[in-house]
Design an enzyme around this catalytic site. Structure first.
Site, PDB file in Angstrom:
ATOM      1  N   ASN A 176       0.830  -1.362   0.622  1.00  0.00           N
ATOM      2  CA  ASN A 176      -0.300  -0.015   0.133  1.00  0.00           C
ATOM      3  C   ASN A 176       1.220   1.191  -0.043  1.00  0.00           C
ATOM      4  O   ASN A 176       1.627   1.403   1.259  1.00  0.00           O
ATOM      5  CB  ASN A 176      -0.661  -0.424   1.090  1.00  0.00           C
ATOM      6  CG  ASN A 176      -2.185   1.157   1.982  1.00  0.00           C
ATOM      7  OD1 ASN A 176      -2.010   2.095   0.266  1.00  0.00           O
ATOM      8  ND2 ASN A 176      -2.526   1.413   2.445  1.00  0.00           N
TER       9      ASN A 176
ATOM     10  N   ASN B  26      -9.254   9.782   8.478  1.00  0.00           N
ATOM     11  CA  ASN B  26      -8.097  11.177   8.342  1.00  0.00           C
ATOM     12  C   ASN B  26      -9.158  11.314   7.380  1.00  0.00           C
ATOM     13  O   ASN B  26      -9.339  13.055   6.823  1.00  0.00           O
ATOM     14  CB  ASN B  26      -7.126  10.904   8.222  1.00  0.00           C
ATOM     15  CG  ASN B  26      -5.816  11.881   8.822  1.00  0.00           C
ATOM     16  OD1 ASN B  26      -7.379  13.052   9.076  1.00  0.00           O
ATOM     17  ND2 ASN B  26      -5.236  13.069   8.250  1.00  0.00           N
TER      18      ASN B  26
ATOM     19  N   LYS C 185       3.528   0.586   3.484  1.00  0.00           N
ATOM     20  CA  LYS C 185       2.694   0.008   4.092  1.00  0.00           C
ATOM     21  C   LYS C 185       2.668  -1.560   3.571  1.00  0.00           C
ATOM     22  O   LYS C 185       2.957  -1.426   2.303  1.00  0.00           O
ATOM     23  CB  LYS C 185       1.527   0.201   4.734  1.00  0.00           C
ATOM     24  CG  LYS C 185       1.267   1.209   5.401  1.00  0.00           C
ATOM     25  CD  LYS C 185       0.297   1.695   5.898  1.00  0.00           C
ATOM     26  CE  LYS C 185      -0.468   3.430   6.403  1.00  0.00           C
ATOM     27  NZ  LYS C 185      -1.549   3.223   6.578  1.00  0.00           N
TER      28      LYS C 185
ATOM     29  N   GLU D 226      -8.910  -3.413   5.331  1.00  0.00           N
ATOM     30  CA  GLU D 226      -8.349  -3.320   3.974  1.00  0.00           C
ATOM     31  C   GLU D 226      -7.446  -4.400   3.670  1.00  0.00           C
ATOM     32  O   GLU D 226      -7.484  -4.711   2.442  1.00  0.00           O
ATOM     33  CB  GLU D 226      -7.972  -1.733   3.349  1.00  0.00           C
ATOM     34  CG  GLU D 226      -9.524  -1.081   3.771  1.00  0.00           C
ATOM     35  CD  GLU D 226      -9.273   0.448   3.980  1.00  0.00           C
ATOM     36  OE1 GLU D 226      -8.644   1.184   5.066  1.00  0.00           O
ATOM     37  OE2 GLU D 226      -9.435   1.478   3.414  1.00  0.00           O
TER      38      GLU D 226
ATOM     39  N   HIS E 147     -12.341   4.729  -1.225  1.00  0.00           N
ATOM     40  CA  HIS E 147     -12.410   3.527   0.048  1.00  0.00           C
ATOM     41  C   HIS E 147     -13.473   2.953  -0.397  1.00  0.00           C
ATOM     42  O   HIS E 147     -14.216   1.701   0.767  1.00  0.00           O
ATOM     43  CB  HIS E 147     -12.954   4.718   2.048  1.00  0.00           C
ATOM     44  CG  HIS E 147     -12.259   5.263   1.883  1.00  0.00           C
ATOM     45  ND1 HIS E 147     -12.796   6.669   2.203  1.00  0.00           N
ATOM     46  CD2 HIS E 147     -11.125   6.160   2.211  1.00  0.00           C
ATOM     47  CE1 HIS E 147     -12.032   7.206   3.270  1.00  0.00           C
ATOM     48  NE2 HIS E 147     -10.809   6.690   3.254  1.00  0.00           N
TER      49      HIS E 147
ATOM     50  N   ARG F  54      -9.274  18.069   4.948  1.00  0.00           N
ATOM     51  CA  ARG F  54      -9.975  18.490   3.993  1.00  0.00           C
ATOM     52  C   ARG F  54     -11.588  19.379   4.006  1.00  0.00           C
ATOM     53  O   ARG F  54     -12.145  18.614   5.425  1.00  0.00           O
ATOM     54  CB  ARG F  54     -10.657  16.865   3.166  1.00  0.00           C
ATOM     55  CG  ARG F  54      -9.057  16.598   2.184  1.00  0.00           C
ATOM     56  CD  ARG F  54      -9.174  15.305   2.001  1.00  0.00           C
ATOM     57  NE  ARG F  54      -8.675  14.466   2.825  1.00  0.00           N
ATOM     58  CZ  ARG F  54      -8.673  13.063   2.135  1.00  0.00           C
ATOM     59  NH1 ARG F  54      -9.481  12.713   0.952  1.00  0.00           N
ATOM     60  NH2 ARG F  54      -8.044  12.302   2.908  1.00  0.00           N
TER      61      ARG F  54
ATOM     62  N   GLY G 179     -10.551   4.958  12.248  1.00  0.00           N
ATOM     63  CA  GLY G 179     -10.336   5.188  13.441  1.00  0.00           C
ATOM     64  C   GLY G 179     -11.742   6.281  14.317  1.00  0.00           C
ATOM     65  O   GLY G 179     -11.490   5.805  14.991  1.00  0.00           O
TER      66      GLY G 179
ATOM     67  N   ARG H 263      -2.161  -1.631  -3.583  1.00  0.00           N
ATOM     68  CA  ARG H 263      -4.128  -1.042  -3.305  1.00  0.00           C
ATOM     69  C   ARG H 263      -3.083  -0.058  -3.881  1.00  0.00           C
ATOM     70  O   ARG H 263      -2.614   0.813  -4.232  1.00  0.00           O
ATOM     71  CB  ARG H 263      -3.709  -0.270  -1.966  1.00  0.00           C
ATOM     72  CG  ARG H 263      -5.125   0.502  -2.217  1.00  0.00           C
ATOM     73  CD  ARG H 263      -4.707   1.451  -0.560  1.00  0.00           C
ATOM     74  NE  ARG H 263      -5.369   2.595  -0.589  1.00  0.00           N
ATOM     75  CZ  ARG H 263      -5.336   3.878   0.081  1.00  0.00           C
ATOM     76  NH1 ARG H 263      -4.552   4.335   1.095  1.00  0.00           N
ATOM     77  NH2 ARG H 263      -6.361   4.596  -0.304  1.00  0.00           N
TER      78      ARG H 263
HETATM   79  P1  AMP Z   1      -7.453   6.443  10.874  1.00  0.00           P
HETATM   80  O1  AMP Z   1      -7.269   7.472   9.548  1.00  0.00           O
HETATM   81  O2  AMP Z   1      -9.100   5.222   9.848  1.00  0.00           O
HETATM   82  O3  AMP Z   1      -6.620   6.074  11.674  1.00  0.00           O
HETATM   83  O4  AMP Z   1      -7.937   7.349  11.812  1.00  0.00           O
HETATM   84  C1  AMP Z   1      -7.610   8.525  12.202  1.00  0.00           C
HETATM   85  C2  AMP Z   1      -8.540   9.129  12.924  1.00  0.00           C
HETATM   86  O5  AMP Z   1      -9.139   8.041  14.310  1.00  0.00           O
HETATM   87  C3  AMP Z   1      -7.677  10.443  13.723  1.00  0.00           C
HETATM   88  O6  AMP Z   1      -8.788  11.292  13.832  1.00  0.00           O
HETATM   89  C4  AMP Z   1      -7.919  10.032  15.105  1.00  0.00           C
HETATM   90  O7  AMP Z   1      -8.193  10.958  15.793  1.00  0.00           O
HETATM   91  C5  AMP Z   1      -9.157   8.927  15.706  1.00  0.00           C
HETATM   92  N1  AMP Z   1      -9.115   7.733  16.123  1.00  0.00           N
HETATM   93  C6  AMP Z   1      -8.660   6.856  16.925  1.00  0.00           C
HETATM   94  N2  AMP Z   1      -8.612   6.499  17.712  1.00  0.00           N
HETATM   95  C7  AMP Z   1      -9.586   7.095  18.712  1.00  0.00           C
HETATM   96  C8  AMP Z   1     -10.490   7.096  20.530  1.00  0.00           C
HETATM   97  N3  AMP Z   1      -9.682   6.327  20.842  1.00  0.00           N
HETATM   98  N4  AMP Z   1     -11.234   8.441  20.227  1.00  0.00           N
HETATM   99  C9  AMP Z   1     -11.681   9.359  18.771  1.00  0.00           C
HETATM  100  N5  AMP Z   1     -11.263   9.208  17.600  1.00  0.00           N
HETATM  101  C10 AMP Z   1      -9.946   8.366  17.617  1.00  0.00           C
END
Ligand code: AMP
Length: 395
Positions: free
Chosen positions: A9, A206, A16, A380, A175, A236, A325, A86
């Protein structure tokens, strides 16, 4: 021979890798970050001592370093039996994953205009991996492919039709791998066939997008020509009034500047003035930082509006599903979002949201809710590994 699948990826500045065995167990994972910068570094299973990158390592150098460290430390005693990549943009050429050959690589290159930060590095990863493993079948899995089932009324913008015909301007969606995983997992958890499962899938990381999935197929999605459209994201803006461009231009801003602001300095970061990280925003909001609280409100409100919009595409709904996340971890965002959706019949149970929502597959709706609401951890990499193994078998 035992199967093993390497998943590659390449992001704009990261790489990754993950290696799966034939039972879908992850054997090792690695990440290289800050590529093309002086401080480029890499970790294998979270450990940065067993791999070293040259300064300003590019994607190819990072791949070579990680693969040789995998070999040296016995994470990958034999070459993988298949490799899945990916790839962000497949345009209209790819409705599903494909075995990579020179023609496929050419089309990925042709789509680079639609994803200039991603497709070129995806291609660099493919080329480097082919050099390392020339005999091994390689498969491209596209972020856009799952959304190729959208009908014209969902994918066309209300623009002069020549924009689509001559310049391929349409909604592609992204996605897709994650939304596809959500549909499959929800069907499995609810004990239904995918072909009769309809969900609204909210991928909140994100980058954020939401998809209406009707009987297993994507029928509408919030990201568009580029991953800038739709929900509020980390940096964004998501949807804005296109009249903003003219207005900001009258204020002396150049197009490139506006583009950068909307992609890198907007969203949660822009509203809060502090961070794009939802966890930190929640902490700041708890300490009384009002712009952070407002960022969470705007994020959740936009999301709720999109849940409503996605219902226009469905005849029935088996579940609203949260992932990414934020979707997997932020009970606050889920609670606020559901709070706007009472009229549509969504109702969260606060206690279940707090406790069941910590586990993948957790149900968090109240008994009075018209629809199930679930939290599912996306995977994914696993989808890419499965596609690579499936297509390699036909090689
Ligand atoms: P990702 O791109 O899927 O890794 O998601 C990243 C986002 O998930 C960031 O905004 C993180 O702050 C949020 N996130 C991860 N853990 C938590 C948590 N325990 N509470 C709130 N947001 C979280």
């Amino acid at each position: 021979m035992k199967q093993s699948i390497l998943v590659v990826n390449c992001g704009s500045s990261s790489l990754k890798l993950a290696l799966f065995d034939e039972n879908e167990e992850k054997l090792v994972s690695a990440i290289a970050e800050r590529l093309n910068e002086q401080e480029a570094f890499a970790r294998i299973n979270g450990d940065d001592r067993i791999v070293e990158l040259p300064a300003r390592a590019n994607h190819k150098q990072a791949l070579i370093a990680l693969v040789s460290a995998f070999r040296e430390h016995q994470f990958m005693p034999a070459a993988p039996t298949s490799i899945g990549h990916r790839v962000v943009h497949g345009g209209e050429a790819f409705r599903e994953a494909v075995l990579i050959n020179n023609d496929v690589m050419e089309i990925i290159n042709d789509c680079a205009g639609l994803a200039p930060l991603h497709n070129p590095v995806n291609l660099a990863g493919i080329k480097a991996t082919r050099e390392q493993f020339p005999e091994i079948p390689q498969v491209a899995v596209f972020d856009t492919a799952y959304h190729q089932t959208l009908a014209p009324h969902a994918y066309l913008y209300a623009l002069p039709e020549s924009y689509y015909r001559d310049w391929s301007v349409r909604r592609y969606g992204f996605h897709g791998t994650s939304h596809f995983f959500m549909a499959n997992e929800t069907a499995r958890l609810l004990g239904k066939a995918l072909a009769t499962t309809s969900i609204i899938s909210a991928h909140l990381g994100n980058g954020c997008s939401i998809t209406a999935i009707k009987n297993g197929s994507s029928v509408d999605t919030s990201m568009g020509l580029t991953p800038l459209e739709g929900l509020v994201m980390g940096t964004r803006s998501g949807d804005i009034d296109p009249g903003l461009f003219d207005y900001l231009s009258s204020r002396g801003m150049q197009l490139a500047e506006v583009h950068k602001e909307l992609n890198q300095n907007s969203g949660l970061l822009g509203i809060s003035g502090k961070t794009n990280d939802m966890r930190t925003l929640c902490e700041l909001a708890d300490q009384g930082h009002e712009p952070s609280a407002l960022a969470i409100e705007i994020f959740s409100f936009r999301l709720a509006k999109y849940v409503g919009a996605m219902m226009a595409s469905l005849n029935h709904l088996d579940a609203l599903v949260f992932t990414g996340g934020i979707g997997e971890n932020s009970s606050r965002v889920r609670q606020k979002t559901a709070g706007h959706l009472k009229l549509l019949g969504f109702d969260l149970d606060a206690d279940k949201n707090e406790h069941n929502g910590r586990h993948s597959g957790g149900r968090i709706e109240d008994a009075s809710s018209r629809f199930p609401i679930l939290v599912i951890s996306t995977n994914e990499e696993l989808v890419i590994a499965r596609e690579a193994a499936r297509l390699a078998a036909s090689f």
